[in-house]
Design a protein around this motif. Structure first.
Motif, mmCIF file in Angstrom:
data_model
loop_
_atom_site.group_PDB
_atom_site.id
_atom_site.type_symbol
_atom_site.label_atom_id
_atom_site.label_comp_id
_atom_site.label_asym_id
_atom_site.label_seq_id
_atom_site.Cartn_x
_atom_site.Cartn_y
_atom_site.Cartn_z
ATOM 1 N N THR A 622 0.816 -1.218 0.000
ATOM 2 C CA THR A 622 0.000 0.000 0.000
ATOM 3 C C THR A 622 0.849 1.267 0.000
ATOM 4 O OG1 THR A 622 -1.701 -1.198 1.220
ATOM 5 C CG2 THR A 622 -1.845 1.214 1.203
ATOM 6 N N ALA A 623 1.880 1.313 0.848
ATOM 7 C CA ALA A 623 2.704 2.520 0.949
ATOM 8 C C ALA A 623 3.376 2.830 -0.384
ATOM 9 C CB ALA A 623 3.749 2.353 2.042
ATOM 10 N N SER A 625 2.605 1.698 -3.398
ATOM 11 C CA SER A 625 1.639 1.976 -4.462
ATOM 12 C C SER A 625 1.081 3.397 -4.352
ATOM 13 C CB SER A 625 0.488 0.960 -4.400
ATOM 14 O OG SER A 625 0.969 -0.352 -4.616
ATOM 15 N N SER A 626 0.816 3.796 -3.110
ATOM 16 C CA SER A 626 0.299 5.155 -2.903
ATOM 17 C C SER A 626 1.334 6.194 -3.325
ATOM 18 C CB SER A 626 -0.070 5.339 -1.425
ATOM 19 O OG SER A 626 -0.516 6.657 -1.192
ATOM 20 N N LEU A 627 2.591 5.965 -2.936
ATOM 21 C CA LEU A 627 3.659 6.897 -3.322
ATOM 22 C C LEU A 627 3.837 6.927 -4.835
ATOM 23 C CD1 LEU A 627 6.538 6.460 -0.699
ATOM 24 C CD2 LEU A 627 5.399 8.590 -1.341
ATOM 25 N N ALA A 629 1.624 6.367 -7.137
ATOM 26 C CA ALA A 629 0.508 7.093 -7.750
ATOM 27 C C ALA A 629 0.639 8.594 -7.526
ATOM 28 C CB ALA A 629 -0.815 6.578 -7.181
ATOM 29 N N SER A 630 0.963 8.961 -6.271
ATOM 30 C CA SER A 630 1.059 10.390 -5.929
ATOM 31 C C SER A 630 2.197 11.065 -6.689
ATOM 32 C CB SER A 630 1.269 10.545 -4.426
ATOM 33 O OG SER A 630 1.514 11.887 -4.089
ATOM 34 N N SER A 687 7.521 14.300 -0.353
ATOM 35 C CA SER A 687 7.099 12.898 -0.469
ATOM 36 C C SER A 687 8.220 11.958 -0.859
ATOM 37 C CB SER A 687 5.976 12.782 -1.512
ATOM 38 O OG SER A 687 4.878 13.603 -1.171
#
Length: 705
Positions: A622-623, A625-627, A629-630, A687
């Motif tokens: 999750t971490a 994948s979120s990074l 995408a962001s 980020s």
């Protein structure tokens, strides 16, 4: 950092040791030559070439003894910094050797190229000839291997191309009108009134190694990108805090270098923002103060470099913390040493002071635009009104007592003098002491601070010449009007002066504001009062050529109308060029460094996710994948914003020959595009991995010294 022998000298021995000052002239010049030169300096008498030759010879001998091999005419062109061309003292002899010579002609006049300095259209590229003329009111000095001779600078056809000449003119204009006022009050001794200035200089120090890794700092003097550090100035622990050893060493060497050059460096301390500091000198004559401040900025940079540091003089080098200003403390004194802005113990009876005060109030109100224009630049637009510097709205702070005195005069009633205030500490071992009659107001652009006015709106890198040209000329105009009126009025002078002050305050009291200049309420109140709010250079500068302003400067022979138009063009052109350089630097940093670095980091994350899922397909990651995408979204956004910015730089308006059209385009289109791009990049910095980020961040820049 100075020789061992210099470091062993006491401060009185060191001070002015590299300056051809009055003591040196008395010692080295024949008495008749010295007297003639003093008449030139004090009374403006023409300098005879025979005298000039004698002065030049003595000056050369003194400079050679200090290690000089060259001389330079040191002048201040319209780019706001100083310029110099060095010639050696050598002259060939018939037997093939050389001797060291320096003539009066070389002292008095130089001829640099005038085609490559900003002229605002006064000079074409092919018109190269320009002249420098020795200013004997500012002492020559030795720096490095050269004798520096302060000079004025003009074109072959006589147009003024520098900042010194109009400053000297404005000082003479103010002196003439102030003497008229003093004559009315029976002062027959004063021959000259001089303006004096003490410019407090703020600056940042950062590590040179880190500086060299930031293209934005190297090309523009400020960080065009940068996420805030976890800690800024919010704890208020840097202001007046203990000075770090490395900074203290820099300050020690800076003081000694400045003292050698006769600069009256007095106060040093940490400022509000991390890595920010201030130096304040003792007051001196405005012309010399201007020369000394230019020297101070140069010496700061040189001394910092020797300490492995970089001195940043940009008005806003770091987003989110205070920028750097320069407080221009301005006063008037007679040639006998009397401060005309000293209210005395009974200011309500001090009519010369009250007249001068009323003249300044009237002038600041009538010429708000000129004072705002005098501090206008792309860099200073970031500071003014940003809760760290005075607002862009010009107003005056007079304090409780003077405001009450003027209110009493306006109302036609006697002033009820308040009792002297005592500060009682409540601790037996601490002394109680008398308090000043009013507080200070750091939010005021133009504040009376006891016996001077503090013009706080100047940016750190600004030459103080322009603000003081404005102040001197405005004061000269108002004192001229007052003198002409009083010279024709019937009745006792105190009564005539009181009537004049009363009328002036009634008509111009809107400019007096003793409250919080940072508040939203003040913006609304200023609008109600009819005061100007000119937030940017582009808002302010066109007013420079308003008829009332052209009439002011031409009437007092400070500028011709053509010279004013040239200054308008020069300042606006500098604004556009500054923003163009910043934009191009942003594009280079984003495309060559930021996008490749972040893209590489995203690729590493994606490869890591793929590797883990090849082992356990159901891992959520999750971490990562979120990074991914962001950051991918931010990359695409920044890429598109860079394209938008580039298109704006190539737009017809950006390249318009009409400099105002270009300025408006950069203010309204380019700056918002720069801010949008910055927001995307700064979010990426927050980020992404610190290891992948291509530049040292704010935490390193401001805290690693």
């Amino acid at each position: 950092m100075g020789t061992c022998s210099e470091n062993r000298k006491s401060v009185p021995e060191l001070f002015g040791s590299a300056v051809f000052n009055d003591d040196v002239m008395m010692e080295r010049l024949p008495k008749d030559v010295y007297k003639s030169l003093r008449k030139t300096i004090d009374e403006g008498k023409d300098l005879d070439l025979t005298v000039a030759n004698a002065v030049a010879s003595a000056m050369k001998d003194w400079a050679v003894e200090l290690g000089a091999t060259h001389f330079t005419h040191w002048f201040q062109p319209l780019n706001g910094i100083t310029a110099e061309k060095h010639d050696s003292f050598i002259s060939p002899t018939s037997d093939g050797r050389v001797i060291m010579q320096f003539s009066g002609k070389e002292l008095i006049k130089g001829e640099p190229d005038a085609s490559s300095f900003p002229s605002g259209g006064l000079r074409a590229t092919f018109e190269a000839r320009g002249y420098t003329a020795w200013d004997p009111t500012s002492y020559a000095f030795v720096k490095g291997d050269s004798l520096y001779i302060p000079t004025a600078f003009c074109s072959y056809s006589g147009e003024v191309l520098d900042k010194k000449t109009p400053l000297l003119r404005s000082m003479e204009a103010l002196s003439a009108q102030a003497v008229r006022i003093l004559r009315l009050f029976g002062d027959g001794k004063t021959q000259q009134v001089v303006t004096t200035v003490g410019p407090e200089q703020e600056y940042f120090l950062i590590d040179k190694e880190l500086y060299q890794q930031r293209p934005d700092l190297m090309f523009t003097g400020r960080t065009l990108f940068g996420a805030s550090a976890p800690k800024g100035q919010e704890l208020e622990d840097h202001y007046y805090g203990a000075i770090k050893p490395r900074v203290a060493e820099f300050m020690r060497d800076l003081d000694r270098e400045l003292w050698k050059l006769g600069v009256l460096a007095k106060t040093k301390h940490n400022e509000v923002a991390p890595a920010q500091h201030e130096l304040a000198p003792i007051f001196t004559t405005t012309n010399i103060a201007c020369d000394h401040n230019q020297l101070t900025m140069e010496v700061m940079k040189n001394v910092a470099d020797r300490h492995g540091l970089v001195c940043l003089l940009h008005e806003k080098p770091f987003e989110g913390v205070n920028g750097s200003g320069k407080h221009n403390n301005w006063s008037l004194s007679t040639d006998g040493g009397k401060n005309l802005l000293d209210p005395g113990k009974r200011p309500w009876e001090n009519w010369p002071f009250l007249l001068i005060l009323a003249a300044v109030v009237k002038g600041v109100d009538e010429y708000q635009d000129l004072l705002r224009i005098s501090v206008a630049s792309a860099g200073n637009d970031h500071r003014l009104g940003a809760n760290e510097a005075p607002p862009a709205i010009i107003s005056m702070f007079l304090g409780d007592e003077l405001t009450a005195v003027l209110e009493a005069i306006e109302a036609g009633r006697p002033y009820a003098c308040g009792k002297e205030k005592k500060l009682e500490t409540g601790v037996r071992v601490l002394p109680d002491f008398s308090m000043d009659n009013t507080d200070r107001n750091r939010t005021s652009p133009f504040a009376f601070t006891g016996n001077k006015f503090e013009f706080r709106s100047l940016g750190s890198a600004l030459s103080i010449a322009c603000p003081n040209i404005m102040l001197n000329t405005i004061a000269a105009e108002e004192l001229s009007q007052f003198a002409s009126e009083l010279e024709t009025m019937d009745g006792p002078l105190p009564q005539c002066a009181e009537a004049l002050v009363r009328r002036t305050i009634k008509e111009h009291k809107r400019i007096i504001f003793n409250g919080d200049g940072y508040s939203e309420a003040w913006i609304k109140e200023a609008e109600r009062r009819g005061l100007l709010n000119l937030p940017t250079t582009v808002d302010a500068l066109p007013r420079y050529l308003d008829q009332k302003n052209v009439a002011l400067f031409t009437r007092h022979k400070i500028y011709t109308e053509a010279e004013m138009e040239a200054r308008y063009e020069t300042i606006m052109e500098e604004y556009v060029k500054t923003l163009r350089i910043e934009s191009l630097t942003m594009l280079r940093m984003v495309r060559q460094d930021v996008i490749p670095a972040v893209s590489g980091y995203v690729t590493e994350l994606a490869q890591g996710v793929a590797a883990r899922r090849s082992v356990i397909a159901s891992l959520p990651c999750t971490a990562e994948s979120s990074l991914i995408a962001s950051l991918s979204g931010l990359l695409d956004q920044a890429f598109a914003q860079a394209g938008d910015l580039e298109a704006l730089l190539g737009a017809p308006q950006a390249c318009s020959r009409n400099i105002l059209t270009a300025g408006v385009h950069f203010r309204d289109q380019v700056i918002p595009a720069m801010e949008a791009l910055r927001a995307s990049v700064d979010q990426m910095e927050r980020s992404a991995s610190g290891a992948c980020w291509p530049y040292p961040g704010y935490a390193e820049l401001m805290f690693r010294i």
